[in-house]
Design a protein around this motif. Structure first.
Motif, PDB file in Angstrom:
ATOM      1  N   ARG A 187     -31.348 -50.326 -95.922  1.00 54.47           N
ATOM      2  CA  ARG A 187     -31.611 -50.344 -94.489  1.00 54.47           C
ATOM      3  C   ARG A 187     -31.891 -51.794 -94.099  1.00 54.47           C
ATOM      4  O   ARG A 187     -32.020 -52.670 -94.957  1.00 54.47           O
ATOM      5  N   GLU A 188     -31.996 -52.047 -92.831  1.00 52.34           N
ATOM      6  CA  GLU A 188     -32.312 -53.392 -92.355  1.00 52.34           C
ATOM      7  C   GLU A 188     -33.706 -53.778 -92.818  1.00 52.34           C
ATOM      8  O   GLU A 188     -34.640 -52.965 -92.784  1.00 52.34           O
ATOM      9  N   GLY A 189     -33.865 -54.998 -93.293  1.00 54.76           N
ATOM     10  CA  GLY A 189     -35.172 -55.449 -93.745  1.00 54.76           C
ATOM     11  C   GLY A 189     -35.077 -56.723 -94.551  1.00 54.76           C
ATOM     12  O   GLY A 189     -34.077 -57.431 -94.517  1.00 54.76           O
ATOM     13  N   ALA A 190     -36.142 -56.990 -95.298  1.00 58.69           N
ATOM     14  CA  ALA A 190     -36.251 -58.230 -96.068  1.00 58.69           C
ATOM     15  C   ALA A 190     -35.998 -57.990 -97.547  1.00 58.69           C
ATOM     16  O   ALA A 190     -36.512 -57.028 -98.122  1.00 58.69           O
ATOM     17  N   VAL A 191     -35.225 -58.874 -98.149  1.00 58.93           N
ATOM     18  CA  VAL A 191     -35.044 -58.925 -99.592  1.00 58.93           C
ATOM     19  C   VAL A 191     -35.842 -60.130-100.075  1.00 58.93           C
ATOM     20  O   VAL A 191     -35.600 -61.257 -99.630  1.00 58.93           O
ATOM     21  N   THR A 192     -36.797 -59.883-100.955  1.00 60.47           N
ATOM     22  CA  THR A 192     -37.648 -60.950-101.473  1.00 60.47           C
ATOM     23  C   THR A 192     -37.259 -61.248-102.913  1.00 60.47           C
ATOM     24  O   THR A 192     -37.216 -60.335-103.749  1.00 60.47           O
ATOM     25  N   VAL A 193     -36.961 -62.515-103.187  1.00 59.55           N
ATOM     26  CA  VAL A 193     -36.551 -62.961-104.512  1.00 59.55           C
ATOM     27  C   VAL A 193     -37.695 -63.786-105.095  1.00 59.55           C
ATOM     28  O   VAL A 193     -38.107 -64.785-104.504  1.00 59.55           O
ATOM     29  N   ILE A 194     -38.203 -63.352-106.242  1.00 63.45           N
ATOM     30  CA  ILE A 194     -39.351 -64.006-106.867  1.00 63.45           C
ATOM     31  C   ILE A 194     -38.910 -64.606-108.195  1.00 63.45           C
ATOM     32  O   ILE A 194     -38.320 -63.917-109.033  1.00 63.45           O
ATOM     33  N   ASP A 195     -39.210 -65.892-108.359  1.00 64.32           N
ATOM     34  CA  ASP A 195     -38.924 -66.577-109.618  1.00 64.32           C
ATOM     35  C   ASP A 195     -40.099 -67.499-109.907  1.00 64.32           C
ATOM     36  O   ASP A 195     -40.250 -68.533-109.253  1.00 64.32           O
ATOM     37  N   GLY A 196     -40.929 -67.092-110.862  1.00 64.16           N
ATOM     38  CA  GLY A 196     -42.147 -67.851-111.132  1.00 64.16           C
ATOM     39  C   GLY A 196     -43.030 -67.842-109.898  1.00 64.16           C
ATOM     40  O   GLY A 196     -43.306 -66.784-109.332  1.00 64.16           O
ATOM     41  N   VAL A 224     -36.716 -58.857-107.791  1.00 63.58           N
ATOM     42  CA  VAL A 224     -36.169 -58.746-106.440  1.00 63.58           C
ATOM     43  C   VAL A 224     -36.731 -57.467-105.826  1.00 63.58           C
ATOM     44  O   VAL A 224     -36.679 -56.402-106.446  1.00 63.58           O
ATOM     45  N   ASP A 225     -37.274 -57.586-104.612  1.00 62.30           N
ATOM     46  CA  ASP A 225     -37.745 -56.430-103.846  1.00 62.30           C
ATOM     47  C   ASP A 225     -36.810 -56.244-102.668  1.00 62.30           C
ATOM     48  O   ASP A 225     -36.461 -57.224-101.995  1.00 62.30           O
ATOM     49  N   ALA A 226     -36.389 -54.991-102.409  1.00 62.49           N
ATOM     50  CA  ALA A 226     -35.391 -54.736-101.375  1.00 62.49           C
ATOM     51  C   ALA A 226     -35.714 -53.468-100.591  1.00 62.49           C
ATOM     52  O   ALA A 226     -36.415 -52.581-101.084  1.00 62.49           O
ATOM     53  N   GLU A 247     -34.279 -44.953 -98.840  1.00 60.00           N
ATOM     54  CA  GLU A 247     -35.293 -43.972 -99.226  1.00 60.00           C
ATOM     55  C   GLU A 247     -36.627 -44.630 -99.558  1.00 60.00           C
ATOM     56  O   GLU A 247     -37.522 -43.990-100.104  1.00 60.00           O
ATOM     57  N   GLY A 248     -36.771 -45.903 -99.234  1.00 61.73           N
ATOM     58  CA  GLY A 248     -38.007 -46.639 -99.484  1.00 61.73           C
ATOM     59  C   GLY A 248     -37.730 -47.956-100.181  1.00 61.73           C
ATOM     60  O   GLY A 248     -36.679 -48.151-100.783  1.00 61.73           O
ATOM     61  N   ASP A 249     -38.696 -48.855-100.071  1.00 62.83           N
ATOM     62  CA  ASP A 249     -38.560 -50.156-100.718  1.00 62.83           C
ATOM     63  C   ASP A 249     -38.587 -49.985-102.233  1.00 62.83           C
ATOM     64  O   ASP A 249     -39.213 -49.060-102.756  1.00 62.83           O
ATOM     65  N   PHE A 250     -37.912 -50.884-102.939  1.00 67.53           N
ATOM     66  CA  PHE A 250     -37.893 -50.833-104.400  1.00 67.53           C
ATOM     67  C   PHE A 250     -37.886 -52.245-104.957  1.00 67.53           C
ATOM     68  O   PHE A 250     -37.510 -53.192-104.286  1.00 67.53           O
ATOM     69  N   GLY A 251     -38.336 -52.364-106.208  1.00 68.25           N
ATOM     70  CA  GLY A 251     -38.320 -53.629-106.918  1.00 68.25           C
ATOM     71  C   GLY A 251     -37.505 -53.508-108.184  1.00 68.25           C
ATOM     72  O   GLY A 251     -37.458 -52.447-108.804  1.00 68.25           O
TER      73      GLY A 251
END
Length: 89
Positions: free
Chosen positions: A47-56, A24-26, A30-34
């Motif tokens: 903060r406001e933005g995209a949460v990316t969920v990766i599965d395979g 998961v990237d969020a 203080e900056g984006d993190f995975g």
């Protein structure tokens, strides 16, 4: 092969997503993190933005507006002020 991460995305209205994923990237304040399985515990504001969920090869993207992310040995929980899915692949 690395284990799976238990991820839960919750808004005030309902649980938006819950399941076992690879990463998961969020958007942290203080900056984006995975986060991967067995990540060190931490908590941060979002903060406001995209949460990316990766599965395979699957990738789902959720828009979040503020909130908190909590990484524990049990997984990652995001408590968002508002959240909705914006794309699925």
């Amino acid at each position: 092969m690395a284990g799976k991460l238990h991820f839960s995305l919750v808004s005030p209205e309902r649980e938006i997503f819950a399941g076992l994923v690879d990463q998961v990237d969020a958007p942290g304040v203080e900056g984006d993190f995975g986060v991967l399985a067995a990540h060190a515990p931490f908590m941060t504001a979002l903060r406001e933005g995209a949460v990316t969920v990766i599965d395979g090869s699957s990738r789902r993207v959720f828009s979040v507006r503020g909130g908190f992310a909590d990484v524990t040995p049990a997984g990652l929980t995001i408590l968002a002020e508002a959240a909705s899915e914006v794309a699925a692949a």
